[in-house]
Design an enzyme around this catalytic site. Structure first.
Site, PDB file in Angstrom:
ATOM      1  N   SER A 119      -3.222   2.138   1.549  1.00 17.83           N
ATOM      2  CA  SER A 119      -2.217   2.315   2.598  1.00 17.83           C
ATOM      3  C   SER A 119      -1.635   3.715   2.573  1.00 17.83           C
ATOM      4  O   SER A 119      -0.943   4.108   3.501  1.00 17.83           O
ATOM      5  CB  SER A 119      -1.059   1.337   2.381  1.00 17.83           C
ATOM      6  N   HIS A 140      -8.483   1.831   6.975  1.00 16.91           N
ATOM      7  CA  HIS A 140      -7.199   1.158   6.732  1.00 16.91           C
ATOM      8  C   HIS A 140      -6.987   0.016   7.724  1.00 16.91           C
ATOM      9  O   HIS A 140      -6.680   0.234   8.898  1.00 16.91           O
ATOM     10  CB  HIS A 140      -6.065   2.190   6.817  1.00 16.91           C
ATOM     11  N   GLU A 152      -7.279   2.124  11.040  1.00 16.99           N
ATOM     12  CA  GLU A 152      -7.157   3.583  10.960  1.00 16.99           C
ATOM     13  C   GLU A 152      -8.365   4.115  10.185  1.00 16.99           C
ATOM     14  O   GLU A 152      -8.701   3.566   9.130  1.00 16.99           O
ATOM     15  CB  GLU A 152      -5.886   3.973  10.196  1.00 16.99           C
ATOM     16  N   ASN A 190       1.845   3.657   8.547  1.00 14.68           N
ATOM     17  CA  ASN A 190       2.844   3.498   7.484  1.00 14.68           C
ATOM     18  C   ASN A 190       3.810   4.670   7.380  1.00 14.68           C
ATOM     19  O   ASN A 190       4.923   4.521   6.875  1.00 14.68           O
ATOM     20  CB  ASN A 190       2.169   3.231   6.143  1.00 14.68           C
TER      21      ASN A 190
HETATM   22  P1  NAD Z   1      -2.988  -8.109  -3.241  1.00 14.31           P
HETATM   23  O1  NAD Z   1      -2.059  -7.952  -4.376  1.00 14.31           O
HETATM   24  O2  NAD Z   1      -2.868  -9.297  -2.347  1.00 14.31           O
HETATM   25  O3  NAD Z   1      -4.510  -8.098  -3.759  1.00 14.31           O
HETATM   26  C1  NAD Z   1      -5.032  -7.160  -4.647  1.00 14.31           C
HETATM   27  C2  NAD Z   1      -6.195  -7.802  -5.368  1.00 14.31           C
HETATM   28  O4  NAD Z   1      -6.868  -6.786  -6.143  1.00 14.31           O
HETATM   29  C3  NAD Z   1      -5.789  -8.915  -6.349  1.00 14.31           C
HETATM   30  O5  NAD Z   1      -6.498 -10.101  -6.047  1.00 14.31           O
HETATM   31  C4  NAD Z   1      -6.198  -8.340  -7.721  1.00 14.31           C
HETATM   32  O6  NAD Z   1      -6.659  -9.351  -8.613  1.00 14.31           O
HETATM   33  C5  NAD Z   1      -7.319  -7.406  -7.318  1.00 14.31           C
HETATM   34  N1  NAD Z   1      -7.622  -6.391  -8.324  1.00 14.31           N
HETATM   35  C6  NAD Z   1      -6.763  -5.680  -9.096  1.00 14.31           C
HETATM   36  N2  NAD Z   1      -7.447  -4.853  -9.918  1.00 14.31           N
HETATM   37  C7  NAD Z   1      -8.770  -5.049  -9.652  1.00 14.31           C
HETATM   38  C8  NAD Z   1      -9.967  -4.509 -10.187  1.00 14.31           C
HETATM   39  N3  NAD Z   1      -9.933  -3.597 -11.164  1.00 14.31           N
HETATM   40  N4  NAD Z   1     -11.142  -4.949  -9.697  1.00 14.31           N
HETATM   41  C9  NAD Z   1     -11.184  -5.887  -8.722  1.00 14.31           C
HETATM   42  N5  NAD Z   1     -10.068  -6.443  -8.179  1.00 14.31           N
HETATM   43  C10 NAD Z   1      -8.882  -6.026  -8.643  1.00 14.31           C
HETATM   44  O7  NAD Z   1      -2.860  -6.737  -2.401  1.00 14.31           O
HETATM   45  P2  NAD Z   1      -3.227  -6.490  -0.853  1.00 14.31           P
HETATM   46  O8  NAD Z   1      -2.014  -6.674  -0.025  1.00 14.31           O
HETATM   47  O9  NAD Z   1      -4.479  -7.217  -0.515  1.00 14.31           O
HETATM   48  O10 NAD Z   1      -3.513  -4.917  -0.893  1.00 14.31           O
HETATM   49  C11 NAD Z   1      -4.756  -4.399  -1.285  1.00 14.31           C
HETATM   50  C12 NAD Z   1      -4.910  -2.990  -0.752  1.00 14.31           C
HETATM   51  O11 NAD Z   1      -4.802  -3.008   0.669  1.00 14.31           O
HETATM   52  C13 NAD Z   1      -3.859  -2.002  -1.252  1.00 14.31           C
HETATM   53  O12 NAD Z   1      -4.451  -0.753  -1.418  1.00 14.31           O
HETATM   54  C14 NAD Z   1      -2.857  -1.985  -0.112  1.00 14.31           C
HETATM   55  O13 NAD Z   1      -2.132  -0.800  -0.046  1.00 14.31           O
HETATM   56  C15 NAD Z   1      -3.798  -2.107   1.078  1.00 14.31           C
HETATM   57  N6  NAD Z   1      -3.191  -2.612   2.313  1.00 14.31           N
HETATM   58  C16 NAD Z   1      -2.276  -3.618   2.260  1.00 14.31           C
HETATM   59  C17 NAD Z   1      -1.723  -4.078   3.449  1.00 14.31           C
HETATM   60  C18 NAD Z   1      -0.724  -5.218   3.447  1.00 14.31           C
HETATM   61  O14 NAD Z   1      -0.079  -5.455   4.469  1.00 14.31           O
HETATM   62  N7  NAD Z   1      -0.575  -5.963   2.368  1.00 14.31           N
HETATM   63  C19 NAD Z   1      -2.103  -3.529   4.675  1.00 14.31           C
HETATM   64  C20 NAD Z   1      -3.073  -2.508   4.681  1.00 14.31           C
HETATM   65  C21 NAD Z   1      -3.604  -2.064   3.485  1.00 14.31           C
END
Ligand code: NAD
Length: 291
Positions: A119, A140, A152, A190
């Protein structure tokens, strides 16, 4: 370069949605996570979300079965070796993402494109630590991925034209619309959204309003479909805080300082919907404000 198979790293909120839309568009998907539980939860959620789309007539029952059949899971990053595109969607921490790239890179074909769903973290810096900065790009997605139309696309300083063109086609094939953003902290959505959420937390912290009045004000007064605190819970407060820190450090402007109350919620493990509690408590029938 023909992309047919996609490896997705991280099966959390975003990873499961990304797997869903790629499988539905006909790509073979290999979903990976360090947590077995996260993989099981992701598959169950994808199944439920596909079923909902089928019951609303958006997809057919055959589409649902075919999409599910295209998703495989693994806990080993080395298994992603044959994928044409890798989309990293793991926890928003640079060290986590770098460790993932370091582990997966030796197994990849030279032509494989690496994308990150970060993000806010610099695409250029993440790319520079890999063996293929020219085939590294930001993709993104918005949450929830099956519903939100925008993706994005962020080019790092070294990303080549062929990689960018390939991603434009991928976004089109999954039925979404892309917007190109330059590689500056938090990109477009963001950069604008998070300071607003942070300001809502400051309004709560300073007692300008409570959770209910702040969310009601923005819903009814600014026509936002969700209040900013409800939205923060939906995104995850850890992710919101990480993005504010990247803006604060990357742009060196105090206007981006994260609200101490947001930090406190994260320290408490009250990360929003995903942990059952954030600005609202989700453990009962209906969400109850925590302030
Ligand atoms: P989340 O916490 O729901 O999921 C993250 C997952 O990554 C978890 O299941 C965790 O077990 C896994 N993980 C951690 N370390 C790991 C590794 N070494 N190998 C494999 N898996 C691993 O988080 P999320 O909301 O899904 O966010 C994930 C990414 O997406 C982040 O970079 C976040 O910034 C981005 N993002 C989030 C949103 C949102 O609204 N939540 C929107 C756009 C982008």
């Amino acid at each position: 370069m023909e992309i047919t198979s996609v490896g997705i790293v991280g099966a959390g909120q975003m990873g499961n949605g990304i797997a869903h839309v790629f499988a539905l568009a006909g790509y073979d998907v290999l979903l990976t996570d360090v947590s077995h539980e996260a993989l099981d939860k992701a598959l169950a959620l994808i199944d439920r979300n596909l079923e909902r789309q089928a019951s609303r007539g958006k997809i057919t029952a055959e589409d649902r079965t075919a999409a599910l059949g295209r998703i495989a899971t693994t806990q080993r990053l080395a298994d992603l070796g044959n994928c044409d595109l890798i989309i990293e969607a793991a926890t928003e921490r640079e060290a986590v993402k770098q460790a993932i790239f370091a582990e997966v890179l030796p197994h990849l074909k030279p032509s494989t494109i690496l994308a990150t769903n970060t993000s806010s973290i610099s695409i250029t810096r993440l790319a520079s630590r890999t063996d293929r900065p020219e085939r590294f790009i930001g993709l993104h997605f918005m949450n929830p991925v099956p519903v939100m139309q925008l993706v994005e696309i962020i080019r790092g300083i070294a990303t080549d034209g062929a990689t960018y063109e390939a991603m434009l086609k991928v976004v089109e094939r999954i039925g979404k619309t892309s917007a190109s953003a330059e590689d500056f902290p938090a990109f477009i959505v963001n950069r604008i959204l998070m300071p607003m959420i942070n300001e809502a937390v400051y309004a709560l912290y300073e007692g300008v309003g409570n959770v209910k009045s702040i969310d009601e004000s923005m819903k009814l007064g600014a026509n936002h479909p969700m209040g900013p605190l409800e939205l923060a819970d939906f995104i995850g407060l850890d992710t919101c805080l990480a993005i504010m820190n990247v803006l604060h450090e990357g742009l060196a402007d105090t206007k981006y300082r994260p609200c101490p109350l947001m930090t406190k919620y994260v320290e408490a493990g009250w990360l929003g919907r995903k942990t059952g509690r954030g600005f609202y408590d989700y453990r009962g029938e209906t969400p109850v404000p925590t302030r």
